[in-house]
Design an enzyme around this catalytic site. Structure first.
Site, PDB file in Angstrom:
ATOM      1  N   HIS A 432       0.817  -1.216   0.000  1.00  0.00           N
ATOM      2  CA  HIS A 432       0.000   0.000   0.000  1.00  0.00           C
ATOM      3  C   HIS A 432       0.853   1.269   0.000  1.00  0.00           C
ATOM      4  O   HIS A 432       0.333   2.378  -0.195  1.00  0.00           O
ATOM      5  CB  HIS A 432      -0.944  -0.003   1.210  1.00  0.00           C
ATOM      6  CG  HIS A 432      -2.283   0.589   0.916  1.00  0.00           C
ATOM      7  ND1 HIS A 432      -2.476   1.598  -0.005  1.00  0.00           N
ATOM      8  CD2 HIS A 432      -3.517   0.314   1.421  1.00  0.00           C
ATOM      9  CE1 HIS A 432      -3.757   1.917  -0.049  1.00  0.00           C
ATOM     10  NE2 HIS A 432      -4.412   1.144   0.793  1.00  0.00           N
ATOM     11  N   ASP A 436      -2.044   1.951  -4.867  1.00  0.00           N
ATOM     12  CA  ASP A 436      -3.322   2.346  -4.282  1.00  0.00           C
ATOM     13  C   ASP A 436      -4.375   1.268  -4.524  1.00  0.00           C
ATOM     14  O   ASP A 436      -4.286   0.489  -5.484  1.00  0.00           O
ATOM     15  CB  ASP A 436      -3.809   3.668  -4.872  1.00  0.00           C
ATOM     16  CG  ASP A 436      -2.884   4.826  -4.522  1.00  0.00           C
ATOM     17  OD1 ASP A 436      -2.248   4.761  -3.450  1.00  0.00           O
ATOM     18  OD2 ASP A 436      -2.803   5.779  -5.322  1.00  0.00           O
TER      19      ASP A 436
END
Length: 460
Positions: A432, A436
């Site tokens: 992450h 995204d």
């Protein structure tokens, strides 16, 4: 009588030391030339060490889990030959805490008997000097944990094992096969016809027997079945298992994972796969994996953040143009990730061939160092074990890993009609920090389009 010192050779890749992951001999054992004596692991591969001479083991260079420097003494063997002092130098202690490993009474008796029956060869009559520690008792258990089931007998130290009975045609064929006495003895113990063992060299070695057993081809070999509760077994975490543990812990500790799962209708894909296999000729049978990889290679150019590596220390993300696809493969030693180089340049048949080659090399512990690193994206599949969904751990420093799950048949609505469909969940775990959630979901939706309309895989 003379002593021969076998030093750990330079096994490439510029390494300075290797870890002992298994001993196949112990102090007092009678060994033959080319007999497997130890497994040594570097950062990239496990290498089998074989004895260059015949004789009796008198010293070992440490316990399982310890490291030995390149050029340092690994094993000292008492032989009937005459070696110069330069070939058998005095050994310095490896550690301050040393242990003396004397021969047991049984070993001394067997040694005396062997010396009486083989005058001029001799056997050790004194305990191992304190400069080296003897092989630990758990070495046998560790070897079994890494796929080496056959160990030297603890009750017949110098026995070479039973030989096949004479007069049989298959025994004559096996006798013509080049193999050391130790390999022949092990094959006889396991009921393996050496003539049936495939090898890439001019002689059968222990690694060839391991591969033969691993693939379930040993007709005369049957593993014992436990009928009672087994005692607890303490397994030292070493070698490949330790590296897997360290890598997984570092990945989960450093990478904030998230996983996205989508359902995919693979009815058309499975139908096309069946048609391709029906007309494959001499080409390998297609599984789902090469078709999935082809779809991934078609999809990643529009999503370069998925096919990337993140150097978090330097703060640099490298988005790769080529797809070097890691393929998680389960072996007896643990999880290995061989890499398919330039997967984007291969068609589905070439991918199937390379998948088969790398998987066989991984399970036989014959992967080359350059086949085990440099991946840009990994696929992990449990195959027939399937699973509804997975949350795979990223192969650091990559930033994504894809996991197909099992295919199930279920009824679905197509308009106003209910039809039978083959459905599969597809999981993707991403880093992450650099990927995204929107990007990961968009990537999977684009991948889904190729898998649900598979004719697009063959379109420019």
């Amino acid at each position: 009588m003379a002593r021969f010192t076998f030093k750990l050779p330079d096994i490439g890749e510029g390494i300075s030391e290797a870890e002992i992951v298994a001993w196949h001999v112990k102090v007092g054992d009678r060994i033959e030339e080319d007999q497997q004596i130890a497994d040594m692991m570097t950062d990239k591969a496990t290498v089998e060490m074989e004895s260059p001479v015949s004789g009796i083991v008198v010293e070992l260079a440490g316990e399982v889990g310890e490291s030995v420097s390149i050029g340092a003494a690994l094993v000292v063997i008492e032989t009937a030959g005459d070696f110069s002092a330069s070939e058998a130098p005095a050994l310095e202690p490896l550690t301050d805490e040393v242990k003396v490993a004397p021969l047991s009474e049984d070993q001394v008796e067997v040694a005396k008997q062997y010396e009486a029956e083989n005058p001029g060869v001799g056997a050790p009559s004194s305990p191992a000097p304190a400069s080296f520690t003897a092989s630990p008792a758990e070495a046998g258990a560790q070897s079994r944990a890494f796929g080496n089931d056959a160990q030297p007998s603890s009750t017949s130290t110098f026995a070479t094992g039973p030989r096949p009975s004479p007069g049989k045609e298959e025994d004559h064929a096996a006798a013509r096969v080049l193999a050391s006495p130790a390999v022949r003895a092990r094959a006889a113990d396991l009921g393996i016809d050496l003539a049936q063992v495939k090898t890439e060299s001019d002689r059968v070695r222990h690694s060839d027997l391991d591969a033969f057993l691993r693939y379930g081809q040993g007709q005369g070999y049957h593993a014992p079945h436990a009928s009672h509760a087994r005692p607890d077994e303490a397994i030292k975490v070493i070698g490949m298992r330790r590296r897997i543990a360290e890598n997984m812990a570092a990945s989960k500790r450093a990478i904030p994972h998230f996983t996205y799962v989508e359902e995919i209708d693979v009815t058309a894909l499975e139908a096309m796969r069946g048609d391709l296999n029906a007309n494959r000729g001499q080409r390998p049978k297609l599984t789902l994996l090469p078709l999935l990889i082809a779809a991934i290679c078609k999809t990643v150019p529009a999503f370069p953040m998925i096919n990337a590596r993140y150097d978090d220390e330097a703060g640099v993300v490298t988005r790769h143009g080529a797809v070097h696809l890691g393929m998680a493969t389960q072996t007896d030693a643990g999880l290995t990730v061989p890499v398919i180089r330039d997967a984007q340049d291969r068609n589905v048949w070439q991918l199937a061939t390379e998948i088969l080659r790398l998987a066989e090399a991984a399970r036989a512990n014959k992967l080359k160092p350059d086949e085990m690193g440099g991946g840009t994206l990994t696929v992990t599949s449990l195959g027939p074990l399937g699973g509804i969904a997975t949350t795979p751990v990223i192969n650091r420093p990559e930033v994504a890993i894809i996991g197909p799950n099992k295919i199930v048949e279920r009824p679905i609505f197509v308009g106003d009609e209910i039809v039978r469909a083959k459905l599969m969940n597809l999981s993707i775990s991403c880093d992450h920090r650099v990927v995204d959630g929107w990007d990961a979901a968009s990537f999977v939706q684009a991948l889904k389009r190729y898998l649900e309309t598979p004719v697009l895989l063959f379109a420019d």
